[in-house]
Design a protein around this motif. Structure first.
Motif, PDB file in Angstrom:
ATOM      1  N   ASP A  43      53.323  90.338 -18.556  1.00  0.00           N
ATOM      2  CA  ASP A  43      53.749  89.841 -19.858  1.00  0.00           C
ATOM      3  C   ASP A  43      52.815  88.778 -20.433  1.00  0.00           C
ATOM      4  N   SER A  59      56.379  89.605 -28.960  1.00  0.00           N
ATOM      5  CA  SER A  59      56.928  88.521 -28.163  1.00  0.00           C
ATOM      6  C   SER A  59      58.442  88.627 -28.191  1.00  0.00           C
ATOM      7  N   SER A  60      59.128  87.555 -28.467  1.00  0.00           N
ATOM      8  CA  SER A  60      60.583  87.538 -28.427  1.00  0.00           C
ATOM      9  C   SER A  60      61.061  86.221 -28.998  1.00  0.00           C
ATOM     10  N   GLY A 110      60.460  83.356 -26.928  1.00  0.00           N
ATOM     11  CA  GLY A 110      59.234  82.577 -26.935  1.00  0.00           C
ATOM     12  C   GLY A 110      59.397  81.262 -27.674  1.00  0.00           C
ATOM     13  N   LYS A 157      56.478  84.274 -22.378  1.00  0.00           N
ATOM     14  CA  LYS A 157      56.497  84.375 -23.839  1.00  0.00           C
ATOM     15  C   LYS A 157      56.065  83.076 -24.505  1.00  0.00           C
ATOM     16  N   GLU A 179      52.550  83.017 -26.787  1.00  0.00           N
ATOM     17  CA  GLU A 179      52.590  82.538 -28.168  1.00  0.00           C
ATOM     18  C   GLU A 179      51.599  81.390 -28.375  1.00  0.00           C
ATOM     19  N   GLU A 234      58.711  88.382 -33.092  1.00  0.00           N
ATOM     20  CA  GLU A 234      59.775  87.819 -32.253  1.00  0.00           C
ATOM     21  C   GLU A 234      61.099  88.530 -32.533  1.00  0.00           C
TER      22      GLU A 234
END
Length: 234
Positions: free
Chosen positions: A108, A135-136, A139, A153, A157, A178
């Protein structure tokens, strides 16, 4: 004019949704997989001239460089990189093994870093490009039981925000995506769970077990709608 898209992890989730929509729009996709599923084989048959499926383990830096160099040799350009390959790892920090920690960071975090590093020289040479990092919201915020996913994450970032400033003079853009909860295999298929210990039962740390159980309802986000928005803004 159609673009050439290099997308990691097209066997499921956002990668698959993006690939299907791009191919339907007449774009060229170089999609990477660790295991080729039957529906990906069907896509290859449906789009023999615009879909190349390559094996890639993003933890293998030499394989990353090989896929990127072969893509350039065949297509002469990479307009867009979408770093999508990744998975979730759940469990308290002390429940995680050394191997689990090393693997998720290699996949990741450093896998995405090496993909980005590998495509920058070509994008700089061609005078344009777009790097899209999946990402998410993880993050930006952190929850118990998900420490190493958040570490990866948050890390990617920060890397992308720095690289965006480095490559801007060469007309290369960097976008961090995200998503919130989406109905992908992230929760209901690809998620890894540590060897849990009872001390964390009935605490917030093991609350993720409820989230990962499809019986409690699927995530609200539609990956196809999210893919459409990503493509529209690329």
């Amino acid at each position: 004019m159609s673009k050439t898209w290099l997308i990691t992890g097209i066997s499921s989730g956002f990668g698959k949704a993006l690939t299907k929509q791009l191919l339907a729009n007449g774009e060229t996709v170089i999609g990477t997989v660790r295991t080729k599923k039957e529906d990906i084989k069907e896509l290859e048959e449906q789009y023999p001239h615009t879909l190349d499926v390559e094996h890639l383990d993003v933890t293998d830096v030499n394989e990353i460089r090989k896929v990127v160099s072969e893509t350039i040799a065949k297509h002469n350009k990479i307009d867009v990189l979408i770093n999508n390959a990744g998975y979730g790892l759940f469990g308290a920090a002390e429940e995680l093994s050394d191997g689990e920690i090393n693997k998720i960071l290699a996949t990741d975090l450093t896998g995405s870093i090496q993909m980005i590093r590998a495509v920058i020289p070509q994008m700089r040479k061609q005078g344009e490009g777009r790097i899209i990092q999946i990402s998410s919201y993880g993050g930006q915020v952190a929850y118990p039981g998900n420490s190493m996913y958040h570490a990866a994450k948050f890390g990617i970032e920060g890397f992308c925000e720095s690289v965006a400033q480095e490559v801007a003079p060469f007309n290369i853009g960097v976008t961090i995506i995200e998503p919130g909860g989406a109905r992908t295999e992230f929760r209901y298929g690809s998620a890894h769970i540590a060897n849990l210990i009872p001390e964390y039962d009935n605490t917030p740390t093991h609350a993720f077990l409820k989230m990962l159980d499809p019986k409690n309802g699927l995530a609200p986000g539609d990956p196809n709608k999210m893919a459409t928005r990503i493509i529209r803004n690329s």
